[in-house]
Write a protein that holds these residues in place. Structure first.
Motif, short mmCIF file in Angstrom:
data_model
loop_
_atom_site.label_atom_id
_atom_site.label_comp_id
_atom_site.label_asym_id
_atom_site.label_seq_id
_atom_site.Cartn_x
_atom_site.Cartn_y
_atom_site.Cartn_z
N GLU A 132 0.84 -1.19 0.00
CA GLU A 132 0.00 0.00 0.00
C GLU A 132 0.88 1.25 0.00
OE1 GLU A 132 -2.54 -0.25 3.36
OE2 GLU A 132 -3.32 -2.25 2.87
N ALA A 133 0.26 2.35 -0.44
CA ALA A 133 0.96 3.63 -0.40
C ALA A 133 1.05 4.10 1.06
CB ALA A 133 0.21 4.65 -1.26
N PRO A 134 2.11 4.80 1.45
CA PRO A 134 3.23 5.28 0.63
C PRO A 134 4.41 4.30 0.56
CG PRO A 134 3.41 6.19 2.82
CD PRO A 134 2.18 5.32 2.83
N PHE A 135 4.27 3.13 1.18
CA PHE A 135 5.40 2.19 1.22
C PHE A 135 5.71 1.63 -0.16
CE2 PHE A 135 3.56 2.07 5.50
CZ PHE A 135 4.68 2.41 6.25
N SER A 136 4.69 1.36 -0.97
CA SER A 136 4.93 0.81 -2.30
C SER A 136 5.70 1.81 -3.17
CB SER A 136 3.59 0.46 -2.96
OG SER A 136 2.75 1.60 -3.05
N ASN A 137 5.35 3.10 -3.04
CA ASN A 137 6.09 4.11 -3.81
C ASN A 137 7.54 4.22 -3.34
OD1 ASN A 137 3.71 4.68 -5.16
ND2 ASN A 137 3.12 6.28 -3.71
N ILE A 174 9.35 1.84 -2.00
CA ILE A 174 10.07 0.65 -2.47
C ILE A 174 10.47 0.79 -3.94
CG2 ILE A 174 9.83 -1.82 -2.93
CD1 ILE A 174 8.09 -1.97 -0.40
N GLN A 175 9.54 1.35 -4.73
CA GLN A 175 9.83 1.55 -6.16
C GLN A 175 10.97 2.56 -6.34
OE1 GLN A 175 8.28 -0.37 -8.27
NE2 GLN A 175 9.25 0.41 -10.12
N GLN A 176 10.94 3.65 -5.59
CA GLN A 176 12.02 4.64 -5.68
C GLN A 176 13.35 4.06 -5.21
OE1 GLN A 176 10.74 8.08 -3.50
NE2 GLN A 176 8.98 8.47 -4.85
N VAL A 196 25.86 -6.27 5.11
CA VAL A 196 24.51 -5.77 5.38
C VAL A 196 23.71 -5.65 4.09
CG1 VAL A 196 23.21 -3.84 6.36
CG2 VAL A 196 25.35 -4.54 7.42
N GLY A 197 24.39 -5.32 3.00
CA GLY A 197 23.69 -5.05 1.75
C GLY A 197 22.96 -6.24 1.17
N HIS A 198 23.51 -7.45 1.38
CA HIS A 198 22.84 -8.61 0.77
C HIS A 198 21.47 -8.88 1.39
CE1 HIS A 198 24.28 -10.88 4.27
NE2 HIS A 198 23.53 -11.89 3.89
N HIS A 199 21.27 -8.51 2.67
CA HIS A 199 19.93 -8.62 3.25
C HIS A 199 18.96 -7.64 2.59
CE1 HIS A 199 21.21 -11.34 6.41
NE2 HIS A 199 22.21 -10.52 6.73
N THR A 200 19.46 -6.44 2.29
CA THR A 200 18.61 -5.44 1.63
C THR A 200 18.17 -5.92 0.26
OG1 THR A 200 19.80 -3.69 2.82
CG2 THR A 200 18.52 -3.04 0.88
N VAL A 201 19.06 -6.54 -0.51
CA VAL A 201 18.71 -7.02 -1.85
C VAL A 201 17.64 -8.12 -1.76
CG1 VAL A 201 19.60 -8.13 -3.93
CG2 VAL A 201 20.97 -6.41 -2.76
N LYS A 202 17.79 -9.02 -0.80
CA LYS A 202 16.78 -10.08 -0.65
C LYS A 202 15.41 -9.51 -0.30
CE LYS A 202 20.02 -13.59 1.10
NZ LYS A 202 20.37 -14.42 2.27
N LYS A 203 15.39 -8.59 0.66
CA LYS A 203 14.11 -8.00 1.07
C LYS A 203 13.50 -7.17 -0.05
CE LYS A 203 15.47 -7.86 5.93
NZ LYS A 203 15.81 -6.99 7.08
N LEU A 204 14.35 -6.51 -0.82
CA LEU A 204 13.84 -5.72 -1.94
C LEU A 204 13.19 -6.60 -2.99
CD1 LEU A 204 13.66 -2.94 -3.32
CD2 LEU A 204 15.92 -3.37 -4.29
#
Length: 457
Positions: A297-302, A304-306, A323-331
Motif C-alpha cells: 500500500e501507499a506510501p510504502f509501495s512508492n 520501495i519503487q524509488q 549488510v547489503g545482501h539482506h537489503t537485496v533479498k528483502k527488496l
C-alpha cells in the motif's frame, strides 16, 4: 658493425678546450642585447635550463667546464685514483656523496653560472640581486632546473656558495620550510646540505631547519622527507657542529609526531563510530520500509519503487556486502511487479561470477532465483510463483492458528491450576491415610470431563 668504446676526456687536447670556451661564450650571450656587461632580465637561456633536453645538456656543460679548468686538471692528474677506489665505493653505498672539484673565480664555468642566474657582480649584498633570487626559486621547483641548481651548489667556489644560499633564502626559516615541503625543491635542499663548506654555514642551516624538524615533518612516514634529516645529520657529524641542538630538535619532532598520530588515530576511530551509527540508522529505516506488513500500500509501495530505481547498477556490489545482501533479498520480496523482479534478477545475472565467489552472493542468487533466470523465462516465473504460493499458504496457517492457539492456552492454564491443586492436596491425603486407616476414596466428576479424587472420613 664497428663499436665505439667510451673514453674519458683528454685534458691535453687544446682544440677541445677552445671549443668549450667558445660554446660557453655563445650560451652566455644567448638572449642578451649588445649592452656590454650589463645584466639582462631572464630570457631564452633560463627557458633552456628547464627544457627536457637542453637542461641536462647545460648541467653536463657546467660540469665539463669545471673539470677542464687548469687547477682542477692538476689535482686530478696528481691525485689519481690510487687508494680511493674502495673508499668511494663504500661511500656511494652509504649514500655519501663524493666531493667534487670547484670551479675558480673568473673561470668559464663561473661565467656560465652567472649568466644562468642573471647575476650582477656589481651588487655587493647577495640579497639585493635583482633577478637571481627569483631564478633560484624558480629553478628549485622545476624537475630539470633543479638538477642544474644542485650541480651549481656542488661545483661553485666557496664565496659563490655562500652568496647563493643567502640569495635563495635558504638561511631563512620560512623559506627553508617551503623548500623542504615541495616535492622537487627538497632535493635541492639535500644537495645544499651535502655541499656545506664550513662550520659556520652548518650552524646557520641547522637554525633555518628548526621548524621542519621540531614539527616532525621530516620524520613523518607519509611526507617522505627523511633524506633531509639524513643530510642534516651527515653535515653535523662532518663539521662537528650543532649535534646537541639537532638531537634536541629530533626529540621534539618525534614527540610532536606521536601526538599528531594519536589525534589522527582518535579522529579516525570517531569517524568509524559515526559511520557505523549512520549505517545502523539506514539499515533500520530500510527494514521498516521493506518488512512492513502494508508494503503493498501507499506510501510504502512508492518508497520501495524509488529505492529500487536508486539502487539500480549497485545491486551486485550490495549482494556481496555484509549488510547489503539482506537489503537485496528483502527488496526482491517486496517488489510487486514481475517485470521489476525480472529486472533485478537480470542485473544480478550479469555479475554471477562475482556472486558465486562469495557465500553472501550465493545466498542472494538463491533468494532472487538468478540461476532459474539464466535457464529461461518459464523456469524463473514458475519459481517466483511457487515462492508466492508458499508465502500465502504460510500466512493462512499462521492466521488460523492464532485462534486455536489462544483457546489451547486457556485450557492449558486450567490444567496447570488443577495439577498445582493436586500436588498441594497430596501431602494432606497421605497424612489423612496415616491417621485414619478406615477412610474411603471415591471420584467426583466436576463437569469438565476431569475426575477428581475426594477423601471422606
Amino acid at each position: 658493425m664497428d663499436y665505439v668504446q667510451q673514453s674519458n676526456i683528454d685534458f691535453k687536447d687544446d682544440d677541445l678546450q677552445e671549443m668549450l670556451t667558445s660554446l660557453s661564450e655563445a650560451l652566455s650571450t644567448l638572449g642578451n642585447n649588445s649592452n656590454g656587461d650589463a645584466v639582462q632580465p631572464p630570457g631564452e637561456l633560463q627557458k633552456l635550463a628547464c627544457h627536457p633536453s637542453a637542461g641536462p645538456l647545460l648541467t653536463v656543460l657546467l660540469r665539463v667546464l669545471t673539470y677542464s679548468a687548469v687547477s682542477v686538471k692538476t689535482k686530478i692528474t696528481a691525485g689519481g685514483k690510487e687508494g680511493n677506489e674502495e673508499t668511494n665505493r663504500c661511500d656511494r653505498r652509504l649514500g655519501i656523496t663524493q666531493t667534487e672539484p670547484y670551479f675558480t673565480i673568473n673561470s668559464d664555468a663561473e661565467k656560465l653560472a652567472k649568466h644562468l642566474l642573471c647575476w650582477d657582480s656589481s651588487v655587493e649584498n647577495s640579497i639585493d640581486q635583482p633577478y637571481a633570487r627569483d631564478i633560484i626559486y624558480g629553478l628549485s621547483g622545476e624537475p630539470r632546473g633543479s638538477h642544474l641548481l644542485e650541480t651549481l651548489f656542488r661545483t661553485c667556489h666557496d664565496d659563490m656558495y655562500e652568496s647563493l644560499y643567502k640569495c635563495g633564502g635558504f638561511d631563512n626559516g620560512e623559506a627553508m620550510t617551503e623548500y623542504v615541503q615541495h616535492d622537487v625543491s627538497n632535493f635541492v635542499v639535500q644537495a645544499l646540505l651535502a655541499s656545506v663548506r664550513n662550520k659556520d654555514q652548518a650552524n646557520v642551516l641547522i637554525n633555518s631547519l628548526e621548524h621542519v624538524i621540531c614539527s616532525g615533518y621530516v620524520m613523518g612516514r607519509k611526507n617522505r622527507r627523511c633524506g633531509v634529516l639524513w643530510r642534516v645529520a651527515e653535515m653535523c657529524a662532518k663539521y662537528n657542529a650543532g649535534q646537541e641542538i639537532l638531537l634536541k630538535y629530533i626529540r621534539m619532532g618525534y614527540a610532536a609526531l606521536l601526538q599528531t598520530e594519536g589525534e589522527e588515530g582518535e579522529g579516525d576511530e570517531n569517524k568509524k563510530q559515526r559511520h557505523k551509527k549512520k549505517n545502523m540508522v539506514r539499515e533500520h529505516i530500510l527494514d521498516a520500509i521493506l518488512d512492513n506488513p502494508k508494503s503493498k500500500e501507499a506510501p510504502f509501495s512508492n518508497a520501495i519503487q524509488q529505492l529500487f530505481r536508486k539502487l539500480n547498477g549497485r545491486l551486485v556490489s550490495l549482494s556481496v556486502e555484509r549488510v547489503g545482501h539482506h537489503t537485496v533479498k528483502k527488496l526482491f520480496r517486496s517488489l510487486q511487479s514481475l517485470d521489476d523482479k525480472a529486472e533485478l534478477s537480470d542485473e544480478l545475472a550479469s555479475g554471477m561470477n562475482r556472486l558465486s565467489g562469495n557465500a553472501m552472493g550465493r545466498s542472494v542468487m538463491d533468494a532472487c532465483f538468478v540461476r532459474e533466470y539464466c535457464e529461461g523465462e518459464k523456469a524463473w516465473t514458475d519459481a517466483v510463483n511457487k515462492q508466492a504460493r508458499e508465502e500465502e499458504w504460510l500466512k493462512d496457517i499462521v492466521g488460523k492458528g492464532e485462534g486455536v492457539e489462544s483457546s489451547n492456552d486457556n485450557l492449558g492454564n486450567k490444567k496447570r491450576k488443577r495439577k498445582r491443586k493436586k500436588t498441594q492436596s497430596e501431602p494432606e491425603k497421605k497424612s489423612g491415610d496415616n491417621n485414619d486407616g478406615d477412610s474411603d476414596n471415591y471420584a467426583i466428576d466436576d463437569g469438565n470431563g476431569d475426575e477428581e479424587k475426594k477423601s471422606s472420613a
